[in-house]
Design an enzyme around this catalytic site. Structure first.
Site, PDB file in Angstrom:
ATOM      1  N   ASP A  58     -10.853  38.041  34.693  1.00  0.00           N
ATOM      2  CA  ASP A  58     -11.715  36.936  34.255  1.00  0.00           C
ATOM      3  C   ASP A  58     -12.414  37.332  32.946  1.00  0.00           C
ATOM      4  O   ASP A  58     -13.041  38.394  32.879  1.00  0.00           O
ATOM      5  CB  ASP A  58     -12.739  36.679  35.375  1.00  0.00           C
ATOM      6  CG  ASP A  58     -13.548  35.429  35.148  1.00  0.00           C
ATOM      7  OD1 ASP A  58     -13.046  34.484  34.519  1.00  0.00           O
ATOM      8  OD2 ASP A  58     -14.707  35.395  35.632  1.00  0.00           O
TER       9      ASP A  58
ATOM     10  N   GLY B 256     -17.682  27.987  35.230  1.00  0.00           N
ATOM     11  CA  GLY B 256     -19.072  27.625  35.516  1.00  0.00           C
ATOM     12  C   GLY B 256     -19.167  26.496  36.528  1.00  0.00           C
ATOM     13  O   GLY B 256     -20.004  25.602  36.406  1.00  0.00           O
TER      14      GLY B 256
HETATM   15  P1  13P Z   1     -20.099  30.328  38.036  1.00  0.00           P
HETATM   16  O1  13P Z   1     -20.649  31.664  38.333  1.00  0.00           O
HETATM   17  O2  13P Z   1     -21.042  29.453  37.317  1.00  0.00           O
HETATM   18  O3  13P Z   1     -19.468  29.707  39.233  1.00  0.00           O
HETATM   19  O4  13P Z   1     -18.884  30.558  36.972  1.00  0.00           O
HETATM   20  C1  13P Z   1     -17.772  31.303  37.367  1.00  0.00           C
HETATM   21  C2  13P Z   1     -16.838  31.489  36.240  1.00  0.00           C
HETATM   22  O5  13P Z   1     -16.642  30.637  35.409  1.00  0.00           O
HETATM   23  C3  13P Z   1     -16.112  32.764  36.181  1.00  0.00           C
HETATM   24  O6  13P Z   1     -15.297  32.832  35.067  1.00  0.00           O
HETATM   25  O1  G3H Z   2     -17.796  34.370  34.128  1.00  0.00           O
HETATM   26  C1  G3H Z   2     -18.715  35.047  34.541  1.00  0.00           C
HETATM   27  C2  G3H Z   2     -18.708  35.539  35.929  1.00  0.00           C
HETATM   28  O2  G3H Z   2     -19.685  34.900  36.687  1.00  0.00           O
HETATM   29  C3  G3H Z   2     -18.819  37.036  35.975  1.00  0.00           C
HETATM   30  O3  G3H Z   2     -20.093  37.531  35.807  1.00  0.00           O
HETATM   31  O4  G3H Z   2     -19.846  39.660  34.465  1.00  0.00           O
HETATM   32  O5  G3H Z   2     -21.793  39.304  36.022  1.00  0.00           O
HETATM   33  O6  G3H Z   2     -19.514  39.719  36.913  1.00  0.00           O
HETATM   34  P1  G3H Z   2     -20.337  39.148  35.788  1.00  0.00           P
HETATM   35 ZN    ZN Z   3     -16.027  31.852  33.355  1.00  0.00          ZN
END
Ligand code: 13P
Ligand code: G3H
Ligand code: ZN
Length: 284
Positions: free
Chosen positions: A82, A209
Site C-alpha cells: 500500500d 480513505g
Molecule cells: P482509511 O484508513 O481512511 O480507511 O484509508 C485506508 C487507505 O486508503 C489505505 O491505503
Molecule cells: O494509507 C494509509 C494507511 O492507513 C496506512 O497508514 O502508514 O500508518 O500504516 P500507516
Molecule cells: Zn491509501
C-alpha cells in the site's frame, strides 16, 4: 491457496459490478481477522501492508503470515504493498513474494509519476505482480486545507485517460473527496468526477480513505466504477476499542490473549460488514 494476483480479482469485480475489499494489516491478529472475515463471507480479499506496517512488523513477518493465511484459506487472497513510494521498496516486496504493489507517485509531476510507474511495471509485470498507481492527491483528514484547496488536488478525468494510456497500469487510485484517517464530518464524494473518469478509463479504479464513508456513498461509488476499496482506520478503531474495553473492565488483566482475542473478533466483524457493503460476499 497460493496468493493470487490482484488484477484477476479486480477484473472479476469490474465485470460483476462489485468491489474487492483491501484491508490493511499490521500484526498477526489483523491478518487472521481479514482471512476469517473473507472466509465467513466467501469473498476474495486483498491484504495490504503500508510502509508503516512493514516498518512495525518487518516484511518477512508480513509475508510469512499472509502466505500462511492464504495457503490455509479457501478464498482467493492477494498481498499488496500500500502506498509504495520507491522503486527499491517495490522490488523488496516483489522479492518477498507480494503478488501486487502500489507505486504512489502522486506527489511527483505527472510525467515523473508516469516514468516511475512505468519503471515499476516493466520490472514486476513479468513476475506476474500487478501494479496500482495514484493520480491526484488523496491526503489525510488531518491535512489542514480548505475544501477548495482539497478539490484542486482531485484527479482530472483527461489526465487520468492520458496516465492510463501512457502506463497501462493495472489499477488507478483516484482523488474524489476521500482522505485517510478519521473524518471530522461526513465526507462528500465528487461522483460526477468519478463518472467522467470512468467514461475515459476502463482500468479498475480504487477508492482510498474509505473508512467512515457512509454505506450509501460506498455503494454509489461502486455503481459508478470503483472496484477496490481500501479500509484501514475502521479496523484500527474496532481493534483498539475492543482491547480497551477489556482493559477498562479489568485493569489487572495481564494476559495479552484476553485483550487481543476480542480485538481480533471486533476486527473480523467490521471487515465482514464492509465486505457485505462492497457486494463481494459469495464471489470467491
Ligand atoms: P482509511 O484508513 O481512511 O480507511 O484509508 C485506508 C487507505 O486508503 C489505505 O491505503
Ligand atoms: O494509507 C494509509 C494507511 O492507513 C496506512 O497508514 O502508514 O500508518 O500504516 P500507516
Ligand atoms: Zn491509501
Amino acid at each position: 491457496m497460493a496468493l493470487v494476483s490482484m488484477v484477476e480479482l479486480l477484473d472479476q469485480a469490474q465485470k460483476g459490478h462489485y468491489a474487492i475489499g483491501a484491508f490493511n494489516c499490521n500484526n498477526m491478529e489483523i491478518v487472521q481477522a481479514i482471512v476469517a472475515a473473507a472466509e465467513a463471507e466467501n469473498a476474495p480479499v486483498i491484504i495490504q501492508a503500508s510502509q508503516g506496517a512493514i516498518k512495525y512488523a518487518g516484511i518477512e513477518y508480513i509475508t510469512t503470515l499472509t502466505k500462511l493465511a492464504a495457503e490455509k484459506a479457501n478464498v482467493p487472497i492477494a498481498l499488496h504493498l500500500d502506498h509504495g513510494t520507491s522503486f527499491a521498496q517495490v522490488m523488496q516486496c516483489a522479492r518477498n513474494g507480494f503478488s501486487s504493489v502500489m507505486i504512489d507517485g502522486s506527489k511527483h509531476l505527472l510525467e515523473d509519476n508516469i516514468a516511475l510507474t512505468n519503471k515499476v511495471i516493466e520490472a514486476v509485470r513479468p513476475l506476474g505482480i500487478s501494479v496500482e498507481a495514484e493520480l491526484g492527491k488523496i491526503g489525510g483528514t488531518e491535512d489542514d486545507i480548505t475544501v477548495s484547496e482539497r478539490e484542486a488536488l482531485f484527479t482530472e478525468p483527461a489526465e487520468a485517460e492520458y496516465f492510463v494510456q501512457a502506463t497501462q497500469v493495472d489499477a488507478l487510485a483516484i482523488a474524489i473527496g476521500t482522505a485517510h484517517g478519521q473524518y471530522k464530518g461526513i465526507p462528500k464524494l465528487d461522483f460526477e468526477r468519478l463518472t467522467k473518469i470512468r467514461e475515459r478509463v476502463s482500468t479498475p479504479l480504487v477508492l482510498h480513505g474509505s473508512s467512515g464513508v457512509p454505506e450509501e456513498a460506498l455503494r454509489e461509488a461502486i455503481s459508478r466504477g470503483i472496484c477496490k476499496i481500501n479500509i484501514d482506520t475502521n479496523i484500527r478503531e474496532a481493534f483498539v476499542l475492543a482491547a480497551r474495553h477489556v482493559l477498562e473492565g479489568d485493569s489487572k488483566e495481564i494476559d495479552p490473549r484476553k485483550m487481543l482475542g476480542p480485538a481480533r473478533e471486533a476486527a473480523t466483524a467490521i471487515i465482514r460488514e464492509k465486505i457485505r457493503i462492497f457486494g463481494s460476499t459469495g464471489k470467491a
